[in-house]
Every structure is written in structure tokens, then in C-alpha cells.
Design a protein around this motif. Sequence first.
Motif, PDB file in Angstrom:
ATOM      1  N   PHE A  63       0.841  -1.208   0.000  1.00 42.62           N
ATOM      2  CA  PHE A  63       0.000   0.000   0.000  1.00 42.62           C
ATOM      3  C   PHE A  63       0.873   1.254   0.000  1.00 42.62           C
ATOM      4  O   PHE A  63       0.623   2.198  -0.746  1.00 42.62           O
ATOM      5  CB  PHE A  63      -0.933   0.009   1.216  1.00 42.62           C
ATOM      6  CG  PHE A  63      -1.629   1.320   1.414  1.00 42.62           C
ATOM      7  CD1 PHE A  63      -2.664   1.700   0.586  1.00 42.62           C
ATOM      8  CD2 PHE A  63      -1.230   2.187   2.419  1.00 42.62           C
ATOM      9  CE1 PHE A  63      -3.303   2.926   0.755  1.00 42.62           C
ATOM     10  CE2 PHE A  63      -1.853   3.410   2.597  1.00 42.62           C
ATOM     11  CZ  PHE A  63      -2.896   3.772   1.753  1.00 42.62           C
ATOM     12  N   TYR A  64       1.914   1.245   0.817  1.00 39.87           N
ATOM     13  CA  TYR A  64       2.831   2.390   0.871  1.00 39.87           C
ATOM     14  C   TYR A  64       3.466   2.632  -0.499  1.00 39.87           C
ATOM     15  O   TYR A  64       3.469   3.758  -1.006  1.00 39.87           O
ATOM     16  CB  TYR A  64       3.916   2.145   1.928  1.00 39.87           C
ATOM     17  CG  TYR A  64       5.057   3.123   1.873  1.00 39.87           C
ATOM     18  CD1 TYR A  64       4.953   4.373   2.466  1.00 39.87           C
ATOM     19  CD2 TYR A  64       6.239   2.811   1.203  1.00 39.87           C
ATOM     20  CE1 TYR A  64       5.999   5.287   2.401  1.00 39.87           C
ATOM     21  CE2 TYR A  64       7.285   3.713   1.141  1.00 39.87           C
ATOM     22  CZ  TYR A  64       7.163   4.943   1.739  1.00 39.87           C
ATOM     23  OH  TYR A  64       8.193   5.846   1.666  1.00 39.87           O
ATOM     24  N   ASP A  65       4.016   1.580  -1.099  1.00 35.56           N
ATOM     25  CA  ASP A  65       4.728   1.726  -2.378  1.00 35.56           C
ATOM     26  C   ASP A  65       3.804   2.113  -3.534  1.00 35.56           C
ATOM     27  O   ASP A  65       4.164   2.948  -4.356  1.00 35.56           O
ATOM     28  CB  ASP A  65       5.453   0.426  -2.735  1.00 35.56           C
ATOM     29  CG  ASP A  65       6.650   0.157  -1.837  1.00 35.56           C
ATOM     30  OD1 ASP A  65       7.257   1.135  -1.344  1.00 35.56           O
ATOM     31  OD2 ASP A  65       6.970  -1.021  -1.621  1.00 35.56           O
ATOM     32  N   VAL A  72       1.455  11.216  -1.810  1.00 42.73           N
ATOM     33  CA  VAL A  72       2.268  12.258  -1.181  1.00 42.73           C
ATOM     34  C   VAL A  72       3.058  13.015  -2.244  1.00 42.73           C
ATOM     35  O   VAL A  72       3.144  14.240  -2.207  1.00 42.73           O
ATOM     36  CB  VAL A  72       3.201  11.656  -0.102  1.00 42.73           C
ATOM     37  CG1 VAL A  72       4.225  12.668   0.371  1.00 42.73           C
ATOM     38  CG2 VAL A  72       2.389  11.146   1.079  1.00 42.73           C
ATOM     39  N   SER A  73       3.632  12.307  -3.208  1.00 45.50           N
ATOM     40  CA  SER A  73       4.389  12.953  -4.287  1.00 45.50           C
ATOM     41  C   SER A  73       3.518  13.897  -5.108  1.00 45.50           C
ATOM     42  O   SER A  73       4.017  14.864  -5.667  1.00 45.50           O
ATOM     43  CB  SER A  73       5.002  11.902  -5.207  1.00 45.50           C
ATOM     44  OG  SER A  73       5.959  11.159  -4.514  1.00 45.50           O
ATOM     45  N   SER A  74       2.227  13.628  -5.165  1.00 46.23           N
ATOM     46  CA  SER A  74       1.324  14.477  -5.956  1.00 46.23           C
ATOM     47  C   SER A  74       1.175  15.874  -5.360  1.00 46.23           C
ATOM     48  O   SER A  74       0.694  16.780  -6.026  1.00 46.23           O
ATOM     49  CB  SER A  74      -0.062  13.826  -6.081  1.00 46.23           C
ATOM     50  OG  SER A  74      -0.767  13.894  -4.855  1.00 46.23           O
ATOM     51  N   TYR A  75       1.600  16.069  -4.118  1.00 49.00           N
ATOM     52  CA  TYR A  75       1.568  17.397  -3.506  1.00 49.00           C
ATOM     53  C   TYR A  75       2.723  18.263  -3.983  1.00 49.00           C
ATOM     54  O   TYR A  75       2.834  19.409  -3.631  1.00 49.00           O
ATOM     55  CB  TYR A  75       1.590  17.294  -1.975  1.00 49.00           C
ATOM     56  CG  TYR A  75       0.219  17.141  -1.389  1.00 49.00           C
ATOM     57  CD1 TYR A  75      -0.407  18.223  -0.800  1.00 49.00           C
ATOM     58  CD2 TYR A  75      -0.462  15.944  -1.444  1.00 49.00           C
ATOM     59  CE1 TYR A  75      -1.676  18.105  -0.271  1.00 49.00           C
ATOM     60  CE2 TYR A  75      -1.717  15.806  -0.923  1.00 49.00           C
ATOM     61  CZ  TYR A  75      -2.327  16.887  -0.338  1.00 49.00           C
ATOM     62  OH  TYR A  75      -3.587  16.772   0.175  1.00 49.00           O
ATOM     63  N   GLY A  76       3.578  17.700  -4.800  1.00 47.58           N
ATOM     64  CA  GLY A  76       4.718  18.432  -5.332  1.00 47.58           C
ATOM     65  C   GLY A  76       4.385  19.120  -6.634  1.00 47.58           C
ATOM     66  O   GLY A  76       3.535  19.981  -6.700  1.00 47.58           O
ATOM     67  N   ALA A  77       5.026  18.726  -7.685  1.00 43.71           N
ATOM     68  CA  ALA A  77       4.869  19.280  -9.039  1.00 43.71           C
ATOM     69  C   ALA A  77       5.649  20.576  -9.197  1.00 43.71           C
ATOM     70  O   ALA A  77       6.753  20.709  -8.703  1.00 43.71           O
ATOM     71  CB  ALA A  77       3.404  19.434  -9.397  1.00 43.71           C
ATOM     72  N   ALA A  78       5.059  21.566  -9.854  1.00 43.67           N
ATOM     73  CA  ALA A  78       5.765  22.802 -10.222  1.00 43.67           C
ATOM     74  C   ALA A  78       6.226  23.622  -9.025  1.00 43.67           C
ATOM     75  O   ALA A  78       7.191  24.364  -9.113  1.00 43.67           O
ATOM     76  CB  ALA A  78       4.865  23.652 -11.102  1.00 43.67           C
ATOM     77  N   ASP A  79       5.563  23.504  -7.903  1.00 43.83           N
ATOM     78  CA  ASP A  79       5.900  24.309  -6.736  1.00 43.83           C
ATOM     79  C   ASP A  79       6.900  23.625  -5.807  1.00 43.83           C
ATOM     80  O   ASP A  79       7.064  24.035  -4.679  1.00 43.83           O
ATOM     81  CB  ASP A  79       4.635  24.724  -5.991  1.00 43.83           C
ATOM     82  CG  ASP A  79       3.684  23.571  -5.748  1.00 43.83           C
ATOM     83  OD1 ASP A  79       3.698  22.616  -6.533  1.00 43.83           O
ATOM     84  OD2 ASP A  79       2.919  23.622  -4.785  1.00 43.83           O
ATOM     85  N   GLY A  80       7.588  22.618  -6.264  1.00 42.58           N
ATOM     86  CA  GLY A  80       8.624  21.951  -5.475  1.00 42.58           C
ATOM     87  C   GLY A  80       8.229  20.536  -5.113  1.00 42.58           C
ATOM     88  O   GLY A  80       7.069  20.265  -4.839  1.00 42.58           O
ATOM     89  N   PRO A  81       9.191  19.613  -5.112  1.00 46.91           N
ATOM     90  CA  PRO A  81       8.891  18.209  -4.843  1.00 46.91           C
ATOM     91  C   PRO A  81       8.564  17.912  -3.377  1.00 46.91           C
ATOM     92  O   PRO A  81       9.031  18.593  -2.479  1.00 46.91           O
ATOM     93  CB  PRO A  81      10.169  17.483  -5.263  1.00 46.91           C
ATOM     94  CG  PRO A  81      11.239  18.510  -5.205  1.00 46.91           C
ATOM     95  CD  PRO A  81      10.591  19.837  -5.437  1.00 46.91           C
ATOM     96  N   VAL A  82       7.749  16.884  -3.199  1.00 48.28           N
ATOM     97  CA  VAL A  82       7.409  16.373  -1.868  1.00 48.28           C
ATOM     98  C   VAL A  82       7.713  14.879  -1.890  1.00 48.28           C
ATOM     99  O   VAL A  82       7.273  14.165  -2.787  1.00 48.28           O
ATOM    100  CB  VAL A  82       5.921  16.601  -1.524  1.00 48.28           C
ATOM    101  CG1 VAL A  82       5.591  16.019  -0.166  1.00 48.28           C
ATOM    102  CG2 VAL A  82       5.574  18.077  -1.568  1.00 48.28           C
ATOM    103  N   SER A  83       8.492  14.416  -0.923  1.00 53.03           N
ATOM    104  CA  SER A  83       8.841  12.994  -0.872  1.00 53.03           C
ATOM    105  C   SER A  83       8.574  12.452   0.525  1.00 53.03           C
ATOM    106  O   SER A  83       8.349  13.206   1.472  1.00 53.03           O
ATOM    107  CB  SER A  83      10.309  12.795  -1.238  1.00 53.03           C
ATOM    108  OG  SER A  83      11.136  13.453  -0.307  1.00 53.03           O
ATOM    109  N   ILE A  84       8.607  11.148   0.627  1.00 52.21           N
ATOM    110  CA  ILE A  84       8.406  10.491   1.918  1.00 52.21           C
ATOM    111  C   ILE A  84       9.319   9.274   1.981  1.00 52.21           C
ATOM    112  O   ILE A  84       9.640   8.673   0.961  1.00 52.21           O
ATOM    113  CB  ILE A  84       6.918  10.108   2.116  1.00 52.21           C
ATOM    114  CG1 ILE A  84       6.671   9.668   3.545  1.00 52.21           C
ATOM    115  CG2 ILE A  84       6.471   9.084   1.103  1.00 52.21           C
ATOM    116  CD1 ILE A  84       5.209   9.657   3.929  1.00 52.21           C
ATOM    117  N   ILE A  85       9.764   8.948   3.191  1.00 54.10           N
ATOM    118  CA  ILE A  85      10.659   7.810   3.395  1.00 54.10           C
ATOM    119  C   ILE A  85      10.203   7.067   4.638  1.00 54.10           C
ATOM    120  O   ILE A  85       9.599   7.646   5.539  1.00 54.10           O
ATOM    121  CB  ILE A  85      12.127   8.286   3.522  1.00 54.10           C
ATOM    122  CG1 ILE A  85      13.087   7.107   3.473  1.00 54.10           C
ATOM    123  CG2 ILE A  85      12.329   9.126   4.766  1.00 54.10           C
ATOM    124  CD1 ILE A  85      14.537   7.495   3.314  1.00 54.10           C
TER     125      ILE A  85
END
Length: 136
Positions: A63-65, A72-85
Motif C-alpha cells: 500500500f505504501y509503495d 504524497v508525491s502528488s503534492y509536489g509538481a511545479a511548486d517543489g517536490p514532496v517525498s516520503i521515506i
Amino acid sequence: MSDERSEFREKATKPHRRINPCFMTGKGCVYTEQIDREFEHRREKQSFSGFMILPFRPNISVFYDLCLKRFVSSYGAADGPVSIIKADQVRKTGYVICEKICKKIQESDFVIADISMPNANVFYELGLAYGIGQKS
């Protein structure tokens, strides 16, 4: 940028406390400078990084992968990346609690915790994040 993304970024940039003194050694955190450099590096890139607290179970990892990481990555895009670990992705050796959990919680902009099933490790890590006022 949508209101939801703006609200997320506003909350994620608010500072949180640090673990001081270290609950394992009773001294100052040896990673303070590294954590500060990580925050500064991300601010320069206008990026955000989160830490995922979850039990180690195959179905939850899938589910996480396949879902949560992409969401979570979809909150990024043109305004800067968002990642999670998550802790098992940290490629360091040493004290697991220090390097893979405590340090990552302190240097993250936000925390996501899966509390869908009772798990002592998840509650421990969530308590650590809550104790420093981390955004979750």
C-alpha cells in the motif's frame, strides 16, 4: 496552487522542537548539524520530505509503495517536490533508533503514521514525533 497544497506547505514549514537531551545518551544530539543542513538544503530547493511510521507487514508495504508514496508525491509538481521515506529505506548502519528513526523524524517536515492496527513500535515512534511537536 490549490488551497489544500498551500495549507500543506504552510504547515510543513513550521518548525518543531528537537530531542534535547538525547533520550539514549543524555547528551546533545550528535546529528543536530546534519539535520540543520538537510533543512537548509530542502528550503533552497523548495522541497519537502516526510517520514512514514508504519508496521512492517507485506500488505502495508505494498500500500505504501503503490498508493501512499504516489499520493504524497502528488503534492509536489511545479511548486517543489514532496517525498516520503520509511525507516527500512534508510541505508545507514549504527543505532537503529538514532539514525533510522529519531534523526529522520527530526529532519522531516511532516510525519504520517499508520495506526490502523496496534503496534508498539509505531506507537513509540509516533510518541517521539508528538513529543517534539512534529506535524502529523
